[in-house]
Design a protein around this motif. Structure first.
Motif, PDB file in Angstrom:
ATOM      1  N   LEU A   1       0.762  -1.327  -0.033  1.00 46.26           N
ATOM      2  CA  LEU A   1      -0.219   0.101  -0.075  1.00 46.26           C
ATOM      3  C   LEU A   1       0.841   1.188  -0.053  1.00 46.26           C
ATOM      4  O   LEU A   1       1.798   1.168   0.793  1.00 46.26           O
ATOM      5  N   THR A   2       0.372   2.464  -0.670  1.00 43.46           N
ATOM      6  CA  THR A   2       1.304   3.530  -0.697  1.00 43.46           C
ATOM      7  C   THR A   2       0.889   4.413   0.462  1.00 43.46           C
ATOM      8  O   THR A   2       1.690   4.968   0.965  1.00 43.46           O
ATOM      9  N   ASN A   3      -0.498   4.219   0.798  1.00 39.51           N
ATOM     10  CA  ASN A   3      -0.947   5.065   2.058  1.00 39.51           C
ATOM     11  C   ASN A   3      -1.927   4.079   2.868  1.00 39.51           C
ATOM     12  O   ASN A   3      -2.958   3.874   2.583  1.00 39.51           O
TER      13      ASN A   3
ATOM     14  N   PRO B   1       3.370   7.979  13.201  1.00 35.33           N
ATOM     15  CA  PRO B   1       2.717   7.852  12.081  1.00 35.33           C
ATOM     16  C   PRO B   1       3.317   6.893  11.165  1.00 35.33           C
ATOM     17  O   PRO B   1       4.547   7.029  10.824  1.00 35.33           O
ATOM     18  N   MET B   2       2.311   6.263  10.054  1.00 29.60           N
ATOM     19  CA  MET B   2       2.966   5.349   9.145  1.00 29.60           C
ATOM     20  C   MET B   2       2.000   5.512   7.875  1.00 29.60           C
ATOM     21  O   MET B   2       0.949   5.379   7.902  1.00 29.60           O
ATOM     22  N   ARG B   3       2.616   5.606   6.741  1.00 33.08           N
ATOM     23  CA  ARG B   3       2.133   5.863   5.314  1.00 33.08           C
ATOM     24  C   ARG B   3       2.313   4.466   4.664  1.00 33.08           C
ATOM     25  O   ARG B   3       1.366   3.504   4.492  1.00 33.08           O
TER      26      ARG B   3
ATOM     27  N   THR C   1       8.608  -0.900  -3.327  1.00 32.92           N
ATOM     28  CA  THR C   1       8.598  -1.388  -4.978  1.00 32.92           C
ATOM     29  C   THR C   1       8.291  -2.700  -5.071  1.00 32.92           C
ATOM     30  O   THR C   1       8.180  -3.552  -3.865  1.00 32.92           O
ATOM     31  N   GLU C   2       8.173  -3.121  -6.453  1.00 32.00           N
ATOM     32  CA  GLU C   2       7.872  -4.644  -6.734  1.00 32.00           C
ATOM     33  C   GLU C   2       9.041  -5.323  -6.201  1.00 32.00           C
ATOM     34  O   GLU C   2       8.804  -6.282  -5.667  1.00 32.00           O
TER      35      GLU C   2
END
Length: 549
Positions: free
Chosen positions: A103-105, A121-123, A152-153
């Motif tokens: 997940l990006t966020n 905090p974590m994104r 990344t992949e």
């Protein structure tokens, strides 16, 4: 000529990652300590994938997170956050669907439930399941990609490889831990069996069983509670580990306690957080600082009579099914120890009874017959003696009759005659009433019949101690009032107290003066109790005997 893959920075980084994964696989395969394996997995994953935070959630039998190993969060922050997650939100998504998740966020995902207070905090997020031999052991969670907005992949591929290696390492560590635990279990059971067969005191065996159950279950504390004679109370007869001093000897009711429910339902009671349980009569609940706990019933001859409890301080590790099986096995060992102790006690009583029968026969056939013959001779003499001498002889004959009656009481029960067909409480009340009539001292009696019932096997000695103490009051105290009290002590035992408002004395000067204090001390010690006496000239006297139940 250099490998084309390593000519570019990207190729060099890829090769470096492959080397790191190979090295991680070798390191993990060589590690047998499960705790060390879990921490090494998380640490390696954060390093290879460039994450700021990492965690590994180990799944319990119920499919929820039972253990949570973290990297990147300091101890102070971890304490401020509170209990680790159990499997909700995004973390729960990996449990329900055991596939990699990137997940990006985190907050943008509809399954996200937010973070608790004090959580950093974590994104960005990356997770993968740890699997081996068709079993999912847990999940690796990474957060906050360093130097980039998202993982990344390549990070995902590397984490999947690492998770596969981790699965094998965890499976091996589990097998090793299980083997070692079985070895320790066999050693502990052997140790307890040896102690039982050696005739060790039941309290020592119970403490040993509790200690070994605590060690094998990885618990912070363990207790063994046994139901009292009247069936309405438990007494903690063994306690080991944290808070043992506070728990040992505590009494608590059967009704309204977890131990009572365990006995009633004949099955273990497993608590995720004991401090939040509504059954507040359980000692570990009243402590307030205890989290996960397991209470297992102890049974003998089909009858449940006690419980073995193991617990961790909050917010500690929850107990697995294997932990519960271990605790149950030691509950069985504790039950055997108590049953063996009771059998040994019965055997000792039989030996004593045989000896008493022999003494009784000798008293009856020898002493009583001789006294009876003396009495007959005196009666014959009285018939030909003068009136005054005859009256004195008759008085002696009556005294002989009284002695013979007392001897018969001891022969047929080898206990004070006052206990014949009576319970201890009733016998003490009658003894006090008889003393009051003969001495003119006003006697107040306060007897807790629950305590008297539990002291039934020690009734003869308790009556004799009370008689001795009252005799001292009558002969030495010059008292107006006296009180006889039998009640529970503050430590969960029993307390016999005889006090008067007489002239008192100096206890140090009274030693060896023939006032019966030595007999009282000896009887108290023979029952495993203690004698305490308080007296001052002009201030009366208090004799206090504390006895175990």
């Amino acid at each position: 000529m250099a490998d084309p893959e390593t000519r570019s920075p990207q190729g060099a980084e890829h090769a470096s990652r492959k080397d790191a994964l190979l090295q991680a696989g070798m390191v993990l395969s060589s590690e047998l300590s499960l705790a060390a394996v879990l921490r090494r997995i998380v640490q390696t994953a954060t390093e290879i994938c460039g994450a700021r935070y990492g965690a590994l959630g180990v799944l319990g039998a119920d499919g929820r997170i039972a253990e949570f190993v973290t990297i990147g969060v300091d101890e102070e922050t971890r304490r401020a956050i509170g209990h680790y997650p159990t499997g909700g939100g995004v973390l729960g998504a990996l449990i329900e669907d055991a596939r990699p998740l990137r997940l990006t966020n985190i907050a943008d995902d509809p399954r996200s439930v937010g973070f608790p207070p004090h959580h950093p905090p974590m994104r960005s997020f990356l997770g993968a399941p740890v699997k081996a031999l068709g079993r999912v052991y847990g999940n690796i969670y990474l957060a906050e990609k360093q130097g980039a907005a998202e993982f990344t992949e390549q990070d995902e591929e590397d984490l999947v490889v690492l998770a596969t290696q981790a699965g094998v390492a965890v499976a091996n560590a589990h097998l090793y831990e299980e083997t070692r635990r079985r070895e320790r279990w066999l050693d502990a059971v052997g140790e307890i069996s040896t102690a039982i067969l050696a005739g060790s005191d039941s309290s020592e065996v119970l403490t040993l069983a509790a200690a070994r159950a605590r060690e094998l279950a990885g618990a912070d504390l363990a207790t063994i509670a046994v139901r009292a004679t009247d069936g309405s109370w438990f007494v903690n007869q063994a306690a080991t580990g944290d808070l043992a001093d506070e728990l040992l000897g505590l009494r608590f009711p059967v009704d309204g306690s977890i131990s009572g429910d365990a006995i009633r339902k004949r099955e273990p009671q497993v608590l995720a957080d004991a401090s939040a349980d509504e059954r507040v009569d359980q000692p570990v609940v009243r402590l307030g600082s205890v989290g996960p706990a397991v209470v297992v019933p102890m049974t003998a001859q089909g009858e449940a009579f006690g419980t073995l409890t193991v617990a961790n301080r909050a917010p500690g590790r929850t107990f697995t099914d294997e932990d519960i099986r271990v605790v149950a096995s030691f509950a069985d060992q504790a039950s055997i120890a108590l049953e063996y102790g009771r059998a040994q006690e019965q055997l000792k009583r039989l030996v004593v009874m045989e000896d008493r029968e022999r003494i009784a026969k000798e008293l009856h056939d020898g002493v009583i017959q001789s006294l009876f013959a003396v009495g007959m001779g005196l009666q014959g003499t009285a018939m030909i003696a003068e009136d005054e001498i005859s009256a004195r002889i008759e008085g002696a004959v009556n005294e002989l009759d009284r002695v013979i009656r007392d001897l018969r009481n001891y022969i047929f029960g080898l206990r004070p005659g006052i206990l014949a067909d009576r319970q201890l409480g009733e016998a003490l009340r009658e003894l006090a009433e008889d003393f009051a009539q003969k001495s003119g001292v006003t006697v107040a009696v306060d007897i807790d019949d629950r305590v008297a019932a539990e002291l039934g096997s020690k009734a003869a000695d308790i009556v004799q101690m009370t008689r001795e103490a009252l005799s001292n009051v009558g002969r030495h105290a010059d008292a107006v009032t006296c009180r006889v009290q039998l009640r529970f002590s503050a430590t969960g035992g029993a307390m016999l107290e005889i006090d008067d408002d007489g002239r008192g004395f100096d206890p140090a000067a009274a030693r060896g003066s023939g006032n019966g204090l030595g007999n009282l001390e000896h009887r108290a010690e023979s029952l495993g109790g203690t004698l305490a006496m308080k007296s001052e000239p002009g201030e009366g006297t208090t004799v206090c005997v504390t006895l175990p139940l």
